[in-house]
Enzyme design. Structure first.
Site, PDB file in Angstrom:
ATOM      1  N   CYS A  97       6.450  -0.125   7.227  1.00  0.00           N
ATOM      2  CA  CYS A  97       6.048   1.052   6.474  1.00  0.00           C
ATOM      3  C   CYS A  97       7.240   1.543   5.666  1.00  0.00           C
ATOM      4  CB  CYS A  97       5.587   2.132   7.456  1.00  0.00           C
ATOM      5  SG  CYS A  97       4.978   3.625   6.660  1.00  0.00           S
ATOM      6  N   LEU A  98       6.990   1.873   4.405  1.00  0.00           N
ATOM      7  CA  LEU A  98       8.089   2.378   3.563  1.00  0.00           C
ATOM      8  C   LEU A  98       8.659   3.680   4.112  1.00  0.00           C
ATOM      9  CD1 LEU A  98       6.764   1.708  -0.051  1.00  0.00           C
ATOM     10  CD2 LEU A  98       8.263   0.284   1.342  1.00  0.00           C
ATOM     11  N   GLY A 126       0.848  -1.182   0.000  1.00  0.00           N
ATOM     12  CA  GLY A 126       0.000   0.000   0.000  1.00  0.00           C
ATOM     13  C   GLY A 126       0.883   1.231   0.000  1.00  0.00           C
ATOM     14  N   HIS A 135      -4.125   1.167   8.017  1.00  0.00           N
ATOM     15  CA  HIS A 135      -2.758   1.708   8.072  1.00  0.00           C
ATOM     16  C   HIS A 135      -2.617   2.865   7.077  1.00  0.00           C
ATOM     17  CE1 HIS A 135       1.823   1.028   8.125  1.00  0.00           C
ATOM     18  NE2 HIS A 135       1.626   1.848   7.117  1.00  0.00           N
ATOM     19  N   GLU A 136      -3.136   2.672   5.863  1.00  0.00           N
ATOM     20  CA  GLU A 136      -3.021   3.726   4.839  1.00  0.00           C
ATOM     21  C   GLU A 136      -3.876   4.939   5.204  1.00  0.00           C
ATOM     22  OE1 GLU A 136      -0.659   3.368   2.973  1.00  0.00           O
ATOM     23  OE2 GLU A 136      -0.414   1.219   3.184  1.00  0.00           O
ATOM     24  N   HIS A 179      -2.270   7.309   7.557  1.00  0.00           N
ATOM     25  CA  HIS A 179      -1.311   8.245   6.943  1.00  0.00           C
ATOM     26  C   HIS A 179      -1.971   9.566   6.564  1.00  0.00           C
ATOM     27  CE1 HIS A 179       2.496   6.121   6.573  1.00  0.00           C
ATOM     28  NE2 HIS A 179       1.915   5.045   6.067  1.00  0.00           N
ATOM     29  N   GLN A 221       3.108   9.979   1.729  1.00  0.00           N
ATOM     30  CA  GLN A 221       4.398   9.277   1.697  1.00  0.00           C
ATOM     31  C   GLN A 221       5.234   9.670   0.482  1.00  0.00           C
ATOM     32  OE1 GLN A 221       2.592   5.148   2.437  1.00  0.00           O
ATOM     33  NE2 GLN A 221       4.574   5.070   3.478  1.00  0.00           N
TER      34      GLN A 221
END
Ligand code: NI
Length: 178
Positions: free
Chosen positions: A99-100, A49, A141-142, A145, A54
């Site tokens: 997470c990236l 995702g 989670h997304e 953000h 991000q």
């Protein structure tokens, strides 16, 4: 298309409340290009995702995976201005999230496992659907953000916050990256 630079924890763009996208802008060239670039960036880094902040764009747009098409191909959904509601019969699902924007680390987070999602797709059409289990976790989670929240904020037991290698070696292997 372009692979975009991914913001890492500490960059203020990850900590702000993102702004909604006007529905009539969704099919316009700017938003469409951002969606394409986000798909390319997510694929480059093997994410499940990716949220627009991000890639330094503080707007309410995300890509969330974790589902599979018939035939086993990974399925990703684009969501714009998403609204999540926890369904009344939800339980809790815990896993090691990654997470990236927090590279190399994993942390144990528990979230509701049954949600309803509303928002717009990449064609500006209204969506309303349910997610269960892993895809529900990815979507939450997304969505976090978009409100400036990182998974690390939701780790209750800090002994379950670890480097990836150590997590794989000593902790529960169930995990994902976004
Ligand atoms: Ni993330």
């Amino acid at each position: 298309m372009a692979i975009l630079k991914v913001a890492r924890m500490g960059h203020p763009v990850l900590r702000q409340k993102c702004t909604a996208i006007a529905p009539e802008m969704i099919t316009g060239p700017e938003v469409q290009r951002l969606i394409r670039d986000m798909f390319e960036t997510m694929a480059e880094y093997n994410g499940v995702g990716l949220a627009a902040p991000q890639v330094h764009q503080p707007v309410r747009l995300l890509i969330a995976g974790g589902e599979t098409e018939r035939g086993g191909k990974p399925k990703f959904r684009v969501l714009i201005n998403p609204e999540i509601t926890v369904r009344p019969n939800a339980g809790q699902l815990g896993m090691y999230e990654g997470c990236l924007s927090v590279p190399g680390l994993r942390g144990w987070v528990e979230r509701p496992d049954k949600i309803n999602v509303q928002g717009y797709n990449d064609q500006g059409q209204k969506l309303d659907f349910d997610l269960d289990g892993f895809p529900a976790v990815v979507m939450q989670h997304e969505c976090d953000h978009l409100d400036g929240v990182l998974y690390v904020d939701r780790i209750e037991d800090k002994t379950k916050f670890a480097f990836e290698e150590e997590a794989n070696r000593y902790l529960d292997p169930e995990e994902f990256d976004d």
